[in-house]
Design a protein around this motif. Structure first.
Motif, PDB file in Angstrom:
ATOM      1  N   ARG A 316      99.872  63.725  31.194  1.00 18.83           N
ATOM      2  CA  ARG A 316      99.397  62.706  32.121  1.00 18.83           C
ATOM      3  C   ARG A 316     100.520  62.219  33.017  1.00 18.83           C
ATOM      4  O   ARG A 316     100.352  62.023  34.229  1.00 18.83           O
ATOM      5  CB  ARG A 316      98.775  61.561  31.323  1.00 18.83           C
ATOM      6  N   ASP A 317     101.732  61.988  32.377  1.00 20.57           N
ATOM      7  CA  ASP A 317     102.903  61.564  33.169  1.00 20.57           C
ATOM      8  C   ASP A 317     103.269  62.619  34.203  1.00 20.57           C
ATOM      9  O   ASP A 317     103.621  62.296  35.340  1.00 20.57           O
ATOM     10  CB  ASP A 317     104.079  61.290  32.240  1.00 20.57           C
ATOM     11  N   GLU A 318     103.209  63.881  33.768  1.00 19.44           N
ATOM     12  CA  GLU A 318     103.509  64.966  34.716  1.00 19.44           C
ATOM     13  C   GLU A 318     102.514  64.958  35.865  1.00 19.44           C
ATOM     14  O   GLU A 318     102.862  65.126  37.036  1.00 19.44           O
ATOM     15  CB  GLU A 318     103.473  66.310  33.988  1.00 19.44           C
ATOM     16  N   LYS A 319     101.260  64.750  35.506  1.00 22.95           N
ATOM     17  CA  LYS A 319     100.238  64.716  36.548  1.00 22.95           C
ATOM     18  C   LYS A 319     100.473  63.534  37.478  1.00 22.95           C
ATOM     19  O   LYS A 319     100.331  63.637  38.705  1.00 22.95           O
ATOM     20  CB  LYS A 319      98.859  64.630  35.906  1.00 22.95           C
ATOM     21  N   ILE A 320     100.851  62.373  36.886  1.00 21.39           N
ATOM     22  CA  ILE A 320     101.116  61.191  37.715  1.00 21.39           C
ATOM     23  C   ILE A 320     102.296  61.457  38.638  1.00 21.39           C
ATOM     24  O   ILE A 320     102.288  61.095  39.826  1.00 21.39           O
ATOM     25  CB  ILE A 320     101.351  59.972  36.822  1.00 21.39           C
ATOM     26  N   ARG A 321     103.363  62.066  38.128  1.00 22.16           N
ATOM     27  CA  ARG A 321     104.527  62.359  38.960  1.00 22.16           C
ATOM     28  C   ARG A 321     104.154  63.331  40.076  1.00 22.16           C
ATOM     29  O   ARG A 321     104.590  63.210  41.225  1.00 22.16           O
ATOM     30  CB  ARG A 321     105.648  62.944  38.097  1.00 22.16           C
ATOM     31  N   THR A 322     103.347  64.295  39.673  1.00 21.60           N
ATOM     32  CA  THR A 322     102.935  65.264  40.707  1.00 21.60           C
ATOM     33  C   THR A 322     102.131  64.580  41.790  1.00 21.60           C
ATOM     34  O   THR A 322     102.340  64.797  43.009  1.00 21.60           O
ATOM     35  CB  THR A 322     102.127  66.389  40.080  1.00 21.60           C
ATOM     36  N   MET A 323     101.229  63.697  41.387  1.00 22.92           N
ATOM     37  CA  MET A 323     100.429  62.971  42.373  1.00 22.92           C
ATOM     38  C   MET A 323     101.307  62.026  43.175  1.00 22.92           C
ATOM     39  O   MET A 323     101.097  61.850  44.393  1.00 22.92           O
ATOM     40  CB  MET A 323      99.326  62.189  41.661  1.00 22.92           C
ATOM     41  N   ALA A 324     102.301  61.426  42.576  1.00 22.94           N
ATOM     42  CA  ALA A 324     103.201  60.529  43.309  1.00 22.94           C
ATOM     43  C   ALA A 324     104.007  61.308  44.334  1.00 22.94           C
ATOM     44  O   ALA A 324     104.261  60.838  45.453  1.00 22.94           O
ATOM     45  CB  ALA A 324     104.113  59.805  42.340  1.00 22.94           C
ATOM     46  N   LYS A 341     113.289  62.244  44.773  1.00 24.37           N
ATOM     47  CA  LYS A 341     112.294  62.577  43.736  1.00 24.37           C
ATOM     48  C   LYS A 341     112.360  61.557  42.619  1.00 24.37           C
ATOM     49  O   LYS A 341     113.436  61.149  42.188  1.00 24.37           O
ATOM     50  CB  LYS A 341     112.535  63.954  43.160  1.00 24.37           C
ATOM     51  N   PRO A 342     111.255  61.149  42.255  1.00 23.11           N
ATOM     52  CA  PRO A 342     111.292  60.183  41.108  1.00 23.11           C
ATOM     53  C   PRO A 342     111.854  60.835  39.875  1.00 23.11           C
ATOM     54  O   PRO A 342     111.571  61.986  39.565  1.00 23.11           O
ATOM     55  CB  PRO A 342     109.818  59.810  40.923  1.00 23.11           C
ATOM     56  N   LYS A 343     112.670  60.040  39.326  1.00 20.20           N
ATOM     57  CA  LYS A 343     113.346  60.524  38.110  1.00 20.20           C
ATOM     58  C   LYS A 343     112.408  60.386  36.918  1.00 20.20           C
ATOM     59  O   LYS A 343     111.974  59.303  36.571  1.00 20.20           O
ATOM     60  CB  LYS A 343     114.602  59.713  37.879  1.00 20.20           C
ATOM     61  N   ALA A 344     112.080  61.533  36.394  1.00 18.86           N
ATOM     62  CA  ALA A 344     111.160  61.511  35.235  1.00 18.86           C
ATOM     63  C   ALA A 344     111.867  61.071  33.973  1.00 18.86           C
ATOM     64  O   ALA A 344     113.060  61.374  33.777  1.00 18.86           O
ATOM     65  CB  ALA A 344     110.521  62.888  35.012  1.00 18.86           C
ATOM     66  N   ARG A 345     111.082  60.366  33.158  1.00 16.36           N
ATOM     67  CA  ARG A 345     111.657  59.905  31.885  1.00 16.36           C
ATOM     68  C   ARG A 345     111.803  61.084  30.936  1.00 16.36           C
ATOM     69  O   ARG A 345     110.876  61.860  30.719  1.00 16.36           O
ATOM     70  CB  ARG A 345     110.720  58.865  31.257  1.00 16.36           C
ATOM     71  N   LYS A 346     113.001  61.209  30.459  1.00 14.97           N
ATOM     72  CA  LYS A 346     113.308  62.321  29.569  1.00 14.97           C
ATOM     73  C   LYS A 346     112.821  61.995  28.163  1.00 14.97           C
ATOM     74  O   LYS A 346     113.117  60.958  27.599  1.00 14.97           O
ATOM     75  CB  LYS A 346     114.811  62.577  29.567  1.00 14.97           C
ATOM     76  N   ARG A 347     112.027  62.858  27.659  1.00 19.07           N
ATOM     77  CA  ARG A 347     111.509  62.694  26.299  1.00 19.07           C
ATOM     78  C   ARG A 347     111.988  63.815  25.413  1.00 19.07           C
ATOM     79  O   ARG A 347     112.215  64.919  25.877  1.00 19.07           O
ATOM     80  CB  ARG A 347     109.975  62.673  26.308  1.00 19.07           C
TER      81      ARG A 347
END
Length: 368
Positions: A316-324, A341-347
């Motif tokens: 979902r986060d990936e999808k949100i980032r992609t949509m953003a 590019k928004p910095k994705a949270r590293k998990r």
């Protein structure tokens, strides 16, 4: 032998030598009067002789007395003496004869009385001897009977002693067998105690290891659930319920272990109930292990669900980032700045297999 027996024997002897009945009665009169000093009568004669009619002894008795009177007279035949003098002399000689005969009869009576006394004394002595002999014989018979009774009693006592000895030996053998059986039961009980203690210790170790693994798994799950609090509220609630159920299960297991320990104390008093109690405890332990395995499966399932939820959140986060990124304006030409590019949270990467592997535990050994 009494006088009547002697008279009968003498008359029987006369009977053999005298055939004439009158002669036999006359001889019987002389025998009674001269030998035994008994005045003969017709009844006594007939009682001893028993021959002829009743007139026969009477005639013989009359003739006997007549002859006796004739013999008692002494006749003096002398021609020179007168008849009165002859009669007087005959009377004198008759009286002398009677006196002599009376004296003889007195002497004979005294002798006969003395003989009768001796015979009576001999008879009395004989009777006493016979009585003593009879008493001795009776006493001997009583002694024989007493000896027989004593022998029978001795035999019965010997049989009773033999029976008691055999019974005692049988009881001794039974006691020895019972002691051996008791020792064997004690050994079996000791082995059962050791086995039960070993199994109980293994069960405790398995429970401690399960608690440690559960605590470690709970910590890891809590760390992961803290990051996914909003999405995993339901999972947290289920985990709390599972934790409470696990705590209740552990408490029940501890209570049951206490009950098992009390039952173990009861095993020392009643060996017969030990095997049933041990089987019951084994069944309870098996049920506990089955419950722990079921809880382990539930925990693994919940962990897998948590991992899947986390993966869904990442997607979902990936999808949100992609949509953003798609919603960001396009960069103007000449703008040398790189696109932000928004910095994705590293998990931390996690997979259901890894998480499931973290809670996989080695099942404890089954109780025997």
């Amino acid at each position: 032998m009494n006088i009547e027996s002697e008279i009968r024997e003498a008359i029987d002897a006369l009977r053999d030598t005298t055939a004439n009945t009158q002669e036999l009665y006359r001889e019987a009169c002389a025998l009674l009067f001269f030998r035994y000093g008994i005045t003969p009568t017709a009844n006594k004669l007939y009682q001893f002789v028993r021959k002829g009619s009743m007139s026969a002894p009477a005639e013989a008795l009359a003739r006997f007395w007549e002859e006796l009177r004739e013999k008692s007279r002494v006749r003096i035949e002398h021609p020179d003496l007168p008849d009165p003098l002859k009669a007087a002399a005959g009377e004198l000689v008759g009286r002398l004869w009677n006196d002599a005969q009376a004296a003889a009869h007195e002497n004979l009576s005294a002798f006969r009385q003395e003989a009768d006394a001796r015979v009576a004394a001999a008879d009395a002595a004989t009777r006493r001897v016979k009585h003593d002999w009879q008493a001795a014989n009776d006493e001997l018979e009583h002694l024989h009977e007493a000896i027989d009774q004593a022998s029978e009693r001795n035999l019965s006592l010997e049989r009773a002693v033999a029976a008691e000895r055999a019974e005692k030996e049988a009881l001794a053998r039974e006691l020895s067998a019972a002691r051996q059986l008791h020792q064997a039961h004690e050994a079996e009980l000791s082995m059962a105690r050791k086995d039960f203690a070993s199994e109980l210790e293994k069960l405790r170790d398995a429970l401690r290891r399960a608690e440690d693994r559960y605590e470690a798994t709970e910590k890891r799950a809590l760390l992961e659930i803290d990051h996914e609090r909003t999405a995993t509220a339901k999972v947290q609630k289920e985990l709390a319920q599972l934790r409470q159920a696990n705590v209740d299960l552990i408490q029940r297991q501890r209570d049951e272990l206490g009950a098992l320990q009390r039952e173990l104390g009861g095993v020392r008093q009643a060996f017969g109930a030990a095997e049933g109690s041990l089987n019951k405890m084994n069944e309870v332990a098996g049920q506990h292990i089955a419950q722990i395995d079921a809880m382990r499966g539930q925990l693994s399932q919940r962990t897998t669900e948590v991992a899947l939820l986390r993966r869904e959140l990442e997607l979902r986060d990936e999808k949100i980032r992609t949509m953003a990124q798609q919603m960001l304006p396009a960069p103007e030409p000449g703008d040398a700045r790189p696109s932000a590019k928004p910095k994705a949270r590293k998990r931390e990467p996690s997979s259901p297999v890894a998480v499931a592997g973290a809670v996989t535990t080695t099942p404890p050994p089954k109780a025997r």
